[in-house]
Design an enzyme around this catalytic site. Structure first.
Site, mmCIF file in Angstrom:
data_model
loop_
_atom_site.group_PDB
_atom_site.id
_atom_site.type_symbol
_atom_site.label_atom_id
_atom_site.label_comp_id
_atom_site.label_asym_id
_atom_site.label_seq_id
_atom_site.Cartn_x
_atom_site.Cartn_y
_atom_site.Cartn_z
ATOM 1 N N ARG A 96 0.686 -1.132 -0.010
ATOM 2 C CA ARG A 96 0.089 0.013 0.095
ATOM 3 C C ARG A 96 0.707 1.494 0.213
ATOM 4 N NH1 ARG A 96 -5.339 -0.945 1.510
ATOM 5 N NH2 ARG A 96 -5.530 1.161 1.859
ATOM 6 N N TRP B 285 2.799 5.986 1.950
ATOM 7 C CA TRP B 285 2.853 6.543 0.524
ATOM 8 C C TRP B 285 2.551 7.801 0.338
ATOM 9 C CZ3 TRP B 285 -0.526 8.468 -3.306
ATOM 10 C CH2 TRP B 285 -0.123 8.348 -4.731
ATOM 11 N N ASN C 250 -4.229 7.050 7.221
ATOM 12 C CA ASN C 250 -4.191 6.653 6.010
ATOM 13 C C ASN C 250 -5.186 7.469 5.192
ATOM 14 O OD1 ASN C 250 -4.298 5.274 3.240
ATOM 15 N ND2 ASN C 250 -5.610 3.651 3.957
ATOM 16 N N GLU D 88 -2.979 -3.262 -21.738
ATOM 17 C CA GLU D 88 -2.517 -3.982 -20.494
ATOM 18 C C GLU D 88 -1.034 -4.374 -20.591
ATOM 19 O OE1 GLU D 88 -3.199 -4.232 -17.501
ATOM 20 O OE2 GLU D 88 -2.449 -5.987 -17.022
ATOM 21 N N GLU E 245 4.811 0.054 -15.777
ATOM 22 C CA GLU E 245 4.825 0.131 -14.324
ATOM 23 C C GLU E 245 6.007 -0.529 -13.615
ATOM 24 O OE1 GLU E 245 1.378 -1.310 -12.140
ATOM 25 O OE2 GLU E 245 1.087 -2.713 -13.632
ATOM 26 N N HIS F 163 -2.656 6.893 -38.468
ATOM 27 C CA HIS F 163 -3.019 8.116 -38.163
ATOM 28 C C HIS F 163 -2.225 9.009 -37.286
ATOM 29 C CE1 HIS F 163 -6.652 7.217 -40.285
ATOM 30 N NE2 HIS F 163 -6.793 6.163 -39.387
HETATM 31 O O1 M6R Z 1 -7.988 -2.522 -6.976
HETATM 32 P P1 M6R Z 1 -8.324 -2.097 -8.502
HETATM 33 O O2 M6R Z 1 -8.448 -3.193 -9.314
HETATM 34 O O3 M6R Z 1 -9.594 -1.333 -8.304
HETATM 35 O O4 M6R Z 1 -7.029 -1.596 -8.901
HETATM 36 C C1 M6R Z 1 -7.155 -0.668 -9.921
HETATM 37 C C2 M6R Z 1 -5.701 -0.046 -10.493
HETATM 38 O O5 M6R Z 1 -5.101 0.758 -9.615
HETATM 39 C C3 M6R Z 1 -4.950 -1.472 -10.822
HETATM 40 O O6 M6R Z 1 -5.306 -2.088 -11.782
HETATM 41 C C4 M6R Z 1 -3.520 -0.838 -11.369
HETATM 42 O O7 M6R Z 1 -3.614 -0.351 -12.602
HETATM 43 C C5 M6R Z 1 -2.510 -2.039 -11.336
HETATM 44 N N1 M6R Z 1 -1.151 -1.533 -10.684
HETATM 45 C C6 M6R Z 1 -1.867 -2.583 -12.715
HETATM 46 O O8 M6R Z 1 -1.373 -3.459 -12.732
#
Ligand code: M6R
Length: 659
Positions: free
Chosen positions: A28, A77, A101, A532, A539, A555
């Site tokens: 987190r 964070w 948090n 994806e 990331e 385009h």
């Molecule tokens: O828990 P969630 O599915 O709502 O999270 C959504 C995004 O934060 C999550 O999918 C994020 O994009 C990931 N780090 C991608 O790998």
């Protein structure tokens, strides 16, 4: 987007419970961490460190915390103030210690008010200000519970907060509005944490705290009595201390500070599910768990004898009672079929990887049920003043069930009168509790920040949802349904085969890391998979990557192509295959290096590609679940080759509970 843990009791060491819990919550946030314990001497001791939790553990070696029975901890964070020891939690004000948090939106106003009153503020955070407000109040009330009660209405924003007071080591206060918080119930001891995973080593019994609720935890020792369950004839032989048993009382209050009855839920996730089990990273373990994850997602919803999709049990709890046993079926509950028959339009709303799952589902639902589907990023949907009505179905997808924007979107959709259906991995999460209807990914805990198994599981659920909608609308016949279901049932073994690419990518990673950028291209259901794949690379490997509709290249983006650009071409042999190949040739003619993913032994593609990966022959509707696996492996191995922290990529956190 931080993780918080609290403990009150004597059976365990607060320091151990908190550090163990924070380790499970590091996904987190991981830029700094801290812990505070009221030691048995009565002294409140705090240790904080910048960096990951290992830095805090090192700091604790130099500055040990003695035993006590109450403590709180935090992994951060950063939102307000750079990552540093000074800004790390717990924040202290007088004898008050607090972890937070979330975000306090009216922090500037509070800061000014405190500065005017001559309060010395040490950090740049919004959280420290709350500690000061409570400390000033406790000076007057001499009760930490009353102090928090008085301060809570002054706070605006999103928060989950734990507070303790050095003067009263038998009380722990928690309150929240927004970010998740659970109470773990032990025997005469109480735990608090941002999620259940942090506490699975200690308990499987939880109370989920709702927004605006306030929790008062009190600890005491009581003399064993003959009538108590703990009494034995041996009691009299015990020492004075041994003759006492521990009581931890949890009292919950609603927004109006009226006592409310807590609902205790038992979680069937075991602690070993959240260990790496021999894998180098959680992400790799989760990639390998995908065959099982898709089977687990599908199992509750396929009647194998009749070969029929079964979403009947899902139902829609129209008044959002969440307690199915108490529902008056006529008044409060509508069957899935009843709801689906009348649906005129579907909205799918999510963030990140879950949003891409929603984009794949647009193809599923429009083809199988002939219902118009709009997909939206939750942070856009919630602010664009959408128009919704009762015959529209809003589907939210969220692994964590806690993503702030998705949560706000589902609340908005409900207020606007639409039917809502959540697809979550974490049961009882905030989004799950908010929805009228509930479907589950059922993929087990996902710890790696990069989502993998939850993505493929949600695709399975969305595929099944499209079939149920298609049947309700009488668009899909049983023969077609059987074809789709067979394809889903075949997924686990087909995925097993694809996992063999692990070795291939670990070898290729050294060469692939030399590219300056990656373009991921696909058409139809492969287009969201291209996006994806690009997200995974961004990331994890911190490399520039774009996911694009292959037909859109001419385009504009063709201008990007040169020999330093890798083109990852998703070209399963489906009804748009020929067109995809034309797009591949266009990219190749401009010098792009091709990594292609297609079906079977495709010699045509093998000839023109630097790297060629073959997918097993499958029905179009499961190609996305298969094609994403090599893309996950590629991102994983590239990130490893670049020595990046795969499970905790820089600047990110797993669940985004702030806007
Ligand atoms: O828990 P969630 O599915 O709502 O999270 C959504 C995004 O934060 C999550 O999918 C994020 O994009 C990931 N780090 C991608 O790998």
């Amino acid at each position: 987007m931080c993780g918080i843990v609290g403990y009150l009791g004597e059976q365990n060491s607060p320091r151990e419970v908190i550090i163990n819990g924070l380790k499970k919550l590091e996904y987190r946030g991981y830029d700094s961490a801290g812990i505070a314990v009221i030691q048995n001497s009565g002294e409140l001791k705090r240790v904080r460190a910048q960096g990951k939790l290992t830095e805090l553990e090192k700091a604790l070696e130099y500055e040990p915390i003695q035993e006590g029975h109450i403590g709180i901890g935090h992994t951060r964070w950063a939102t307000h103030g750079v990552p540093s020891e000074r800004n790390a939690h717990p924040h202290h004000a007088g004898k008050v210690s607090l972890v937070h948090n979330g975000i306090i939106e009216n922090y500037l106003e509070i800061r000014e008010q405190l500065l005017e009153a001559g309060v010395k503020i040490e950090s740049d955070t919004d959280s420290e200000l709350v500690a000061h407000l409570i400390s000033r109040e406790v000076e007057k009330t001499k009760s930490i519970f009353s102090a928090v009660k008085n301060v809570k209405p002054q706070l605006k924003g999103a928060y989950s907060i734990l507070v303790l007071w050095e003067e009263s080591p038998n009380e722990l206060i928690a309150f929240k509005d927004g970010p998740p918080l659970v109470i773990g119930i032990g025997e005469g001891e109480t735990y608090l944490a941002s999620d259940v995973q942090a506490l699975l080593n200690y308990t499987q019994k939880f109370i989920y705290i709702n927004d605006q609720e306030l929790v008062h935890v009190q600890f005491s020792k009581v003399q064993k009595q003959p009538s108590t369950a703990n009494f034995t004839t041996e009691t009299s032989k015990l020492s004075k201390e041994e003759q006492l048993y521990h009581v931890s009382k949890v009292t919950l209050y609603n927004q109006r500070f009226e006592k409310i009855e807590p609902k205790v839920a038992t979680i069937n996730w075991s602690a070993d599910l959240i260990e790496k089990q021999g894998y180098a990273h959680y992400m790799l373990k989760e990639i390998y768990e995908q065959p099982r994850a898709v089977a687990q997602a599908a199992a509750p919803h396929i009647d194998l004898e009749k070969m029929e999709v079964q979403l009947d049990k899902v139902g829609f709890d129209i008044n959002n009672l969440m307690d199915l046993e108490k529902l008056d079926s006529k008044k409060d509950f509508q069957s899935t079929l009843e709801v689906f028959k009348n649906i005129q339009k579907v909205y799918i709303i999510a963030c990140g990887t879950s949003y891409y799952a929603g984009q794949v589902a647009k193809y599923f639902i429009e083809k199988n049920a002939r219902i118009n589907v709009e997909t939206d990023i939750a942070s856009e949907f919630r602010y664009r003043n959408p128009i919704l009505s009762a015959n529209e179905l809003v589907v939210t997808i969220s692994q964590s069930g806690e993503t702030a924007d998705t949560l706000a979107a589902i609340r908005l959709a409900k207020n606007l009168g639409a039917k809502t259906l959540s697809i979550c991995n974490v049961k009882n999460s905030s989004i799950d509790r908010e929805a009228h209807g509930h479907l589950y990914m059922n993929s087990g805990p996902e710890i790696g920040v990069a989502s993998t198994k939850a993505f493929v599981s949600s695709l399975v659920i969305l595929n099944l949802l499209s079939l149920a909608l298609g049947k309700a609308k009488k668009v899909l016949n049983h023969d077609d349904e059987v074809i789709f279901l067979r394809a889903i049932l075949g997924l686990p073994s087909q995925m097993e085969g694809i996992l063999a690419y692990d070795k291939y990518f670990s070898e290729a990673a050294q060469k692939l890391k030399k590219f300056k950028g990656f373009l991921y291209l696909g058409r139809g259901v492969s287009f969201p998979i291209a996006m994806e794949g690009a997200l995974k690379l961004k990331e994890l490997a911190y490399m520039h990557a774009e996911g694009y509709a292959a037909g859109e290249m001419k385009h504009g983006p063709l201008a990007l192509i040169d020999p330093q650009m890798a083109i990852v071409m998703l070209a399963p042999q489906d009804d748009v295959y020929e067109k995809t190949i034309s797009n591949l040739e266009e990219a190749r003619a401009r010098g792009g290096k091709i990594i292609s993913i297609s079906t079977g032994e495709n010699t045509q593609l093998q000839k023109v590609s630097e790297y060629y990966l073959s997918l097993p022959k499958a029905h179009w509707s499961v190609n996305p679940m298969l094609a994403v696996v090599p893309l996950q492996l590629m991102a994983y191995h590239l990130a490893s080759a670049l020595n990046h922290d795969v499970d905790q990529p820089r600047n990110l956190a797993k669940s985004v509970t702030v806007e």
